[in-house]
Scaffold this motif. Structure first.
Motif, PDB file in Angstrom:
ATOM      1  N   TYR A 259       0.814  -1.215   0.000  1.00 23.29           N
ATOM      2  CA  TYR A 259       0.000   0.000   0.000  1.00 23.29           C
ATOM      3  C   TYR A 259       0.848   1.265   0.000  1.00 23.29           C
ATOM      4  CZ  TYR A 259      -3.959  -3.043   0.589  1.00 23.29           C
ATOM      5  OH  TYR A 259      -4.892  -4.007   0.393  1.00 23.29           O
TER       6      TYR A 259
ATOM      7  N   LEU B  39       1.343   1.796  -3.632  1.00 19.25           N
ATOM      8  CA  LEU B  39       0.152   1.845  -4.474  1.00 19.25           C
ATOM      9  C   LEU B  39      -0.167   3.297  -4.840  1.00 19.25           C
ATOM     10  CD1 LEU B  39      -2.251   0.315  -5.739  1.00 19.25           C
ATOM     11  CD2 LEU B  39      -3.457   0.635  -3.575  1.00 19.25           C
TER      12      LEU B  39
ATOM     13  N   LEU C  71      -8.680   4.884  -8.041  1.00 18.41           N
ATOM     14  CA  LEU C  71      -8.225   4.219  -6.823  1.00 18.41           C
ATOM     15  C   LEU C  71      -8.583   5.034  -5.590  1.00 18.41           C
ATOM     16  CD1 LEU C  71      -4.715   2.905  -7.887  1.00 18.41           C
ATOM     17  CD2 LEU C  71      -6.764   1.561  -7.480  1.00 18.41           C
TER      18      LEU C  71
ATOM     19  N   TRP D 282      -9.338  -0.836  -3.712  1.00 19.83           N
ATOM     20  CA  TRP D 282      -8.115  -1.288  -3.031  1.00 19.83           C
ATOM     21  C   TRP D 282      -8.052  -2.805  -2.940  1.00 19.83           C
ATOM     22  CZ3 TRP D 282      -5.026   1.885   0.902  1.00 19.83           C
ATOM     23  CH2 TRP D 282      -4.820   3.173   0.420  1.00 19.83           C
TER      24      TRP D 282
ATOM     25  N   ARG E 119      -5.425  -5.254  -5.326  1.00 18.16           N
ATOM     26  CA  ARG E 119      -4.540  -6.233  -4.662  1.00 18.16           C
ATOM     27  C   ARG E 119      -4.825  -7.645  -5.168  1.00 18.16           C
ATOM     28  NH1 ARG E 119      -0.778  -6.481  -0.764  1.00 18.16           N
ATOM     29  NH2 ARG E 119      -0.701  -8.276   0.637  1.00 18.16           N
TER      30      ARG E 119
ATOM     31  N   THR F   4      -3.433  -7.973  -8.718  1.00 13.02           N
ATOM     32  CA  THR F   4      -1.978  -8.112  -8.639  1.00 13.02           C
ATOM     33  C   THR F   4      -1.601  -9.544  -8.292  1.00 13.02           C
ATOM     34  OG1 THR F   4      -1.756  -5.797  -7.944  1.00 13.02           O
ATOM     35  CG2 THR F   4       0.103  -7.269  -7.487  1.00 13.02           C
TER      36      THR F   4
ATOM     37  N   ALA G 170      -3.103  -0.356 -13.009  1.00  7.17           N
ATOM     38  CA  ALA G 170      -2.583  -0.299 -11.639  1.00  7.17           C
ATOM     39  C   ALA G 170      -2.069  -1.659 -11.175  1.00  7.17           C
ATOM     40  CB  ALA G 170      -3.665   0.212 -10.696  1.00  7.17           C
ATOM     41  N   SER G 171      -2.803  -2.713 -11.496  1.00  7.36           N
ATOM     42  CA  SER G 171      -2.378  -4.051 -11.074  1.00  7.36           C
ATOM     43  C   SER G 171      -1.096  -4.471 -11.783  1.00  7.36           C
ATOM     44  CB  SER G 171      -3.486  -5.072 -11.330  1.00  7.36           C
ATOM     45  OG  SER G 171      -3.788  -5.174 -12.709  1.00  7.36           O
TER      46      SER G 171
ATOM     47  N   CYS H 174       1.686  -2.687  -9.987  1.00  6.21           N
ATOM     48  CA  CYS H 174       1.903  -3.279  -8.666  1.00  6.21           C
ATOM     49  C   CYS H 174       2.587  -4.643  -8.768  1.00  6.21           C
ATOM     50  CB  CYS H 174       0.576  -3.419  -7.930  1.00  6.21           C
ATOM     51  SG  CYS H 174      -0.117  -1.848  -7.368  1.00  6.21           S
TER      52      CYS H 174
END
Length: 362
Positions: A2, A5, A11, A55, A59, A62, A333-334, A337
């Motif tokens: 986090y 992130l 997000l 969130w 995750r 990812t 985003a994933s 990450c």
């Protein structure tokens, strides 16, 4: 995770929901609810908080990308599963109705897992973890999964269970027969955790094992700038999050206090098991069924806990599920990450190998 992130765009602006906080492929599994039925659901809430709906989602996505090699699939196939999760999650949110997964509503490997755990007996579960000597059960203290507590630790556990028993309809059920230090999981290593053998229904084969685990603050709060409800303790936060998000809470789930510190008390069960996917050699179609179940479960948990203690309304979540702009952002985003996680793992491995080489040279 986090800390790195990127908290911007969808997000940050997504509706607030109750979140597991550590959603990944291995934090789904089977358990028996307090209604004595067996379910497949999200099963780890130690990091649970009120957070943007994206969130938990990013995750989980990812996790799918990072786990691709252990699942035996190519990066492109992992990306296809990630995109499937986004789609199914959004559709389930847009549907606006929270359901659950049990034997009759499951399919594929999840159905096999539920069928298998339903056949496990309490007697064999107890025999695996304890030994009967002169008519009494005691934990198998092997120094690996179970270790002997000190006299002070044993006395503390007995005291907290005695206090807890007084609040229950059948206090004799919780009479302590034995205590062991429990070693389990990865993130919980180093936390005080105990297995507690209690009298249960009285006979040797109807005794129960309970789990008593110290509660710590959620790591999300070091990064998250969202006002949280004021809970009496961290254990109350964890239990409340789990009760809000699961279709049916796990048996004997309660917050307790021991030595002035919060602990979560719950049952250890023969029906409790994680869904292990690594090394199974599953086909893409089989993985797609599992991913769809998991996407639905996340959406249903968010809908089920909507409008509670500051979370968005079900109508807001339905509207979010119907929107489309945020979906591409989740994929981006994933991906970022996942790359960060893999780079961190590589650096860690290099440092670990270097230290081992230095120690060997000495």
């Amino acid at each position: 995770f986090y800390k790195h992130l990127a908290v911007s765009g969808p997000l940050k602006k997504a509706p607030l929901v109750w979140s597991c906080g550590d959603l990944h492929l291995e934090n789904f599994g089977t358990y028996k609810g307090d209604n004595r039925q067996t379910y497949f659901d999200i099963n780890d809430f130690d990091e649970g908080v009120l957070a943007p709906a994206t969130w938990d989602l990013v995750r989980m996505l990812t996790s799918i990308l990072v786990e691709g090699p252990s699942l035996g699939i190519s990066p492109k196939k992992a990306e296809a599963l990630r995109d499937l999760f986004i789609e199914r999650h959004a559709l389930a949110l847009a549907g606006g109705k929270a359901y659950w997964v049990e034997q009759r509503t499951s399919a594929g490997l999840i159905r096999e897992l539920l069928d298998g755990v339903s056949e496990r007996s309490r007697e064999s579960f107890l025999d695996k973890r304890t030994t009967v000597t002169q008519g009494k059960r005691q934990f198998n203290v092997d120094g690996v999964k179970a270790m002997a507590p000190t006299q002070a630790e044993r006395a503390q556990v007995q005291l907290v269970m005695k206090r807890f028993a007084k609040t229950q309809p059948k206090p004799a059920f919780f009479k302590v027969l034995d205590v062991a230090i429990r070693v389990a999981g990865t993130g919980g290593l180093g936390l005080d955790r105990y297995a507690v053998l209690v009298a249960g229904k009285g006979s040797l084969d109807t005794q129960y094992i309970l789990d008593l685990k110290a509660s710590m603050p959620s790591s999300l709060l070091t990064r998250l700038k969202v006002p949280q409800p004021v809970w009496p303790s961290e254990a109350h936060r964890i239990v409340a999050t789990q009760s809000l998000m699961q279709a049916v809470p796990m048996a004997f789930l309660h917050p307790v206090e021991m030595g002035g510190r919060p602990f979560v008390l719950r049952a250890l069960q023969p029906t409790e098991d994680r869904l292990a996917l690594a090394g199974k050699g599953l086909k893409q179609e089989e993985l797609a069924v599992i991913i769809t179940h998991m996407a639905h479960l996340l959406a249903w948990a968010q809908l089920r806990s909507s409008g509670r203690h500051g979370s968005a309304s079900a109508d807001d979540l339905v509207a979010f599920g119907q929107a489309t702009k945020w979906r591409d952002r989740m994929a981006e985003a994933s991906q970022a990450c996942a790359e960060h996680c893999l780079q961190s793992a590589k650096r860690f491995r290099q440092q670990w190998d270097k230290r081992r080489a230095q120690q060997a040279s000495k």
